[in-house]
Design a protein around this motif. Structure first.
Motif, short mmCIF file in Angstrom:
data_model
loop_
_atom_site.label_atom_id
_atom_site.label_comp_id
_atom_site.label_asym_id
_atom_site.label_seq_id
_atom_site.Cartn_x
_atom_site.Cartn_y
_atom_site.Cartn_z
N GLN A 7 0.83 -1.20 0.00
CA GLN A 7 0.00 0.00 0.00
C GLN A 7 0.87 1.26 0.00
O GLN A 7 0.51 2.26 -0.63
N GLU A 164 -11.57 3.44 -3.24
CA GLU A 164 -11.89 3.22 -1.84
C GLU A 164 -12.25 4.52 -1.14
O GLU A 164 -13.11 4.55 -0.26
N ASP A 171 -18.55 -4.00 -1.27
CA ASP A 171 -18.15 -5.30 -0.72
C ASP A 171 -17.31 -6.10 -1.71
O ASP A 171 -16.58 -7.03 -1.31
N TYR A 190 -6.22 -3.30 -2.09
CA TYR A 190 -7.28 -3.74 -1.17
C TYR A 190 -6.82 -4.87 -0.24
O TYR A 190 -7.30 -4.96 0.89
N ARG A 191 -5.95 -5.72 -0.71
CA ARG A 191 -5.32 -6.76 0.13
C ARG A 191 -6.34 -7.56 0.94
O ARG A 191 -6.19 -7.80 2.13
N GLY A 192 -7.42 -7.98 0.26
CA GLY A 192 -8.39 -8.85 0.89
C GLY A 192 -9.48 -8.16 1.68
O GLY A 192 -10.35 -8.84 2.25
N ARG A 193 -9.50 -6.84 1.72
CA ARG A 193 -10.54 -6.14 2.50
C ARG A 193 -11.91 -6.23 1.82
O ARG A 193 -12.94 -6.09 2.48
N ILE A 194 -11.91 -6.41 0.51
CA ILE A 194 -13.14 -6.68 -0.23
C ILE A 194 -12.88 -7.85 -1.17
O ILE A 194 -11.73 -8.26 -1.37
N LYS A 195 -13.94 -8.41 -1.74
CA LYS A 195 -13.77 -9.47 -2.72
C LYS A 195 -13.37 -8.86 -4.07
O LYS A 195 -14.04 -7.96 -4.57
N TYR A 245 -5.12 -12.45 -3.27
CA TYR A 245 -6.23 -11.55 -2.95
C TYR A 245 -7.44 -11.64 -3.87
O TYR A 245 -8.43 -10.95 -3.61
#
Length: 310
Positions: A7, A164, A171, A190-195, A245
């Motif tokens: 990030q 973001e 989502d 995003y590193r997995g914070r959303i699909k 991710y």
């Protein structure tokens, strides 16, 4: 993997390029307008300078290091070349671009508009890239890879950073994949914070094939989106980020892409090229099925299409 994108890498890229790029708009589509029970946020990155997200990576690469007097050189299906040519023209740098014979007239016109030296070589991106490498060895120009170079991918990741901020509620996010620069950057943000949902056409399925095999495999490139999504092998950045991710990889056919293009034009008067509409095709076709009330984001990533096609 040829480097690591964090990030912080993407934040640094955004600080570098933000004065040179557009903060492209989003449109919130209420549930029921396009998909039952699904609110959708469209990010109109086709409104970016040069007509695609690739201006972000182009500017970041040009601003990241010392460029020789011979300038920069790149191979492209069209959009990367246009982005490099545009950024180079704004920064006073020489640019030489190699494109294959399948380049669309709209993209070739963009390249000519920005004043780069243009070489139309080969039947596909791979052949154009080989010719580009040979020329680069002759001139010593700085090579800007279309999708597998840290500075390029970090620049593309700023799309995710920006989205973001604009739509923190989403989502999931559907992203078209060619060589993997866009999804590599966005997924690394995003590193997995959303699909993250990867969408490719059946004729350009480099990531889908690599994920299935567990390693990069060459594919035969064909179809409506081949000039934009036409890398024959997924890049390392895109594959590694996807392994970590990406939630799901789906495929659509050319008819789905055309329907998504028509949807964007008929409903919102937005022109998207086939590659630019591929992510939306993944949603409208049912290749990706959201959960009820899932807030879905879609990147419309390129608009370099001929007006005659509409």
């Amino acid at each position: 993997m040829p480097g690591h994108i964090t990030q912080s890498t993407i934040l640094n890229a955004y600080d570098s390029i933000r004065e040179h790029i557009r903060r492209t708009p989003v449109l919130r589509v209420p549930a029921g307008e396009l998909i039952h029970d699904v609110p959708i946020t469209l990010k109109f990155e086709q409104m970016q300078h040069s007509g695609s997200f690739k201006a972000r990576g182009g500017f970041n690469a040009l601003l990241s290091g010392n460029i020789p007097e011979t300038g920069v050189i790149a191979a492209s299906g069209g959009n990367h070349g246009a982005a490099v040519a545009y950024a180079a023209s704004k920064l006073g740098v020489r640019a030489e671009i190699f494109v294959p014979e399948i380049v669309s007239p709209a993209k070739l016109a963009k390249l000519e508009q920005y004043g780069a030296r243009i070489n139309v070589v080969g039947e596909n991106f791979s052949e154009a890239f080989s010719a580009c490498l040979e020329r680069q060895r002759e001139t010593g120009a700085h090579l800007l890879h279309a999708y597998d170079q840290l500075e390029i991918v970090a620049g593309q990741g700023t799309v995710g950073l920006e989205l973001e901020e604009q739509a923190p509620e989403i989502d999931s996010l559907l992203v078209a994949v060619g060589g993997g620069g866009l999804i590599g950057g966005v997924a690394s943000w995003y590193r997995g914070r959303i699909k993250i949902i990867a969408v490719e056409t059946t004729g350009t399925a480099t990531l889908h094939s690599a994920l299935k095999a567990g390693y990069p495999v060459g594919v035969s490139v064909s179809g409506l989106a081949a000039d934009a999504l036409g890398a024959s092998t997924i890049g390392d950045f895109g594959l590694e980020a996807s392994k970590s991710y990406v939630h799901q990889s789906v495929l659509v056919d050319d008819a789905d892409v055309k329907a998504a293009q028509d949807c964007l034009w008929n409903n919102y008067r937005q022109i998207a090229e086939p590659g630019g509409a591929t992510a939306l095709a993944g949603l409208l076709s049912g290749a990706y099925v959201p959960e009820k009330d899932e807030k879905v984001g879609v990147l419309v990533c390129g608009g370099n299409a001929s007006l005659s096609s509409f």
